[in-house]
Enzyme design. Sequence first.
Site, PDB file in Angstrom:
ATOM      1  N   LYS A 204       0.860  -1.186   0.000  1.00 56.84           N
ATOM      2  CA  LYS A 204       0.000   0.000   0.000  1.00 56.84           C
ATOM      3  C   LYS A 204       0.898   1.238   0.000  1.00 56.84           C
ATOM      4  O   LYS A 204       1.687   1.440   0.928  1.00 56.84           O
ATOM      5  CB  LYS A 204      -0.890  -0.011   1.235  1.00 56.84           C
ATOM      6  CG  LYS A 204      -1.753   1.233   1.356  1.00 56.84           C
ATOM      7  CD  LYS A 204      -2.678   1.143   2.553  1.00 56.84           C
ATOM      8  CE  LYS A 204      -3.490   2.403   2.707  1.00 56.84           C
ATOM      9  NZ  LYS A 204      -4.396   2.329   3.854  1.00 56.84           N
ATOM     10  N   LYS A 257      -2.078  -1.458  -3.920  1.00 55.45           N
ATOM     11  CA  LYS A 257      -2.968  -0.310  -3.844  1.00 55.45           C
ATOM     12  C   LYS A 257      -2.159   0.980  -3.904  1.00 55.45           C
ATOM     13  O   LYS A 257      -1.137   1.057  -3.215  1.00 55.45           O
ATOM     14  CB  LYS A 257      -3.720  -0.397  -2.518  1.00 55.45           C
ATOM     15  CG  LYS A 257      -4.559   0.791  -2.179  1.00 55.45           C
ATOM     16  CD  LYS A 257      -5.151   0.605  -0.816  1.00 55.45           C
ATOM     17  CE  LYS A 257      -5.887   1.872  -0.444  1.00 55.45           C
ATOM     18  NZ  LYS A 257      -6.344   1.881   0.889  1.00 55.45           N
TER      19      LYS A 257
END
Length: 334
Positions: A204, A257
Site C-alpha cells: 500500500k 494499492k
Amino acid sequence: MNEPEITRPRRVRPRRLRRHKTLRNLVAETRVAPASLIVPHFVLPAERGREAIPSMPGVERLGRSDLLARVERDAGLGLRTVLLFGLTEEERKDASGSESRSPGAAVPAAVRELKRVFGDELAVITDVCLCAYTDHGHCGVLDRGTVDNDRSLAPLASMARVHGDAGADLVAPSDMMDGRVANIRDALDRHGLTDVGILSYAAKFASAFYGPFRDAAGSAPGEGDRRGYQLDPRNGREAVREALLDEEEGADILMVKPALAYLDVVHRVRQATRLPLAVYNVSGEYAAVKAAAERGWLDEPQVVRESLTAMRRAGADLIITYHARDAVEGGWLR
Ligand code: PBG
C-alpha cells in the site's frame, strides 16, 4: 523512377483475428467477471441513514438497513463480496481508537446483520485500521508524533478478532505496520477463528489518490502524513518484498494499492507469489473518472472497462472498485 511498389506476400496478419467482435471475443486474453469484483461500503454507526459523499458521486455512507438493501441488489447482479469500512462519531474517537474494537461498532454490527441475512451467499471482508477511530487520524498509536509500530499491533489484532467474532470471512489490515499479519493470524487462531482469512494490503503506497476516501471515512490525519508507514511510490522492489513478507506471515490474499499508477507492481507481485492477488481501484481514481465523465470529457463506460481490464491483464485476480455496480448493471464489462 516510377518503379512499381514491391509488396511482399503477407503471411503474418495479426489483424485477421480482429476482424469482427465474435473473433475478438474468442481470442480475448482477459475477462472481468462480476464474481471477481469487490464492492467497498462506508458503514454508519446507525440502523438507517444515507449520506452522499461529494467527492465520490454515486457512493454513499449507509446505515445498516440501507446497506442490507444495497447489498441485496448487488448480489442479484452477481456482486457477492463486500469490503466494509466503519465510521464513528467524533466524540467516540480517542488516542488509541478504542471504538475500533468495540463489538457494537458500525462494522461488527453490520457484519452480523449481513451474515444473518445472506449467510455464505455473501463474502464479507472488513478493513482493519485505526485511522477512522483515532482522534489524530493516524493508522496506529502515536508516540511523540510518530506511529509506534509495536504498540499498534495489539489494538489491530483485537479489532480483527472482533470482526472475526462477528462473522467476517476475511479481515483486511490496511495500516501497514510491520508484523501485523502474523500478529493478527496468531490472535485469530488463539480465539478459535482459524477459518477467518487475511487479505493483506501488502503493498500500500503513500498516495494522493486516497484523498476522497479520507473525506468519506473521516480519516485524514490531523498532522503529518502517512509516509512513515506506507510505501514510497518510488519503490517497486520494496513492494515485492512487503508482499512476500505478508505471505510468509500467513496472508491468504495479497493486495496492491492504488491500481492504475502501480500496475507494474501488480505484475511484479503476480510473478513473485502463487497467492490470489487483489488490486484496489481507489477513491481518487474513481473520482477522477467521474469528474471527467460529468464534464463529457471521457466516456465513462469505456474508460471503466479499459481500466478494470488493464488491472486484470497486469495480473490482479480480484478488483476492489467503486465502479462495480455501474459497470455490471450497465453491461460495461460485456
Ligand atoms: C485506511 C484506508 C485508506 C484506504 C483504504 N483503507 C486510506 C488511507 O490509507 O489513507 C483508501 C481507499 C481509497 O482511497 O479508496 N488506512
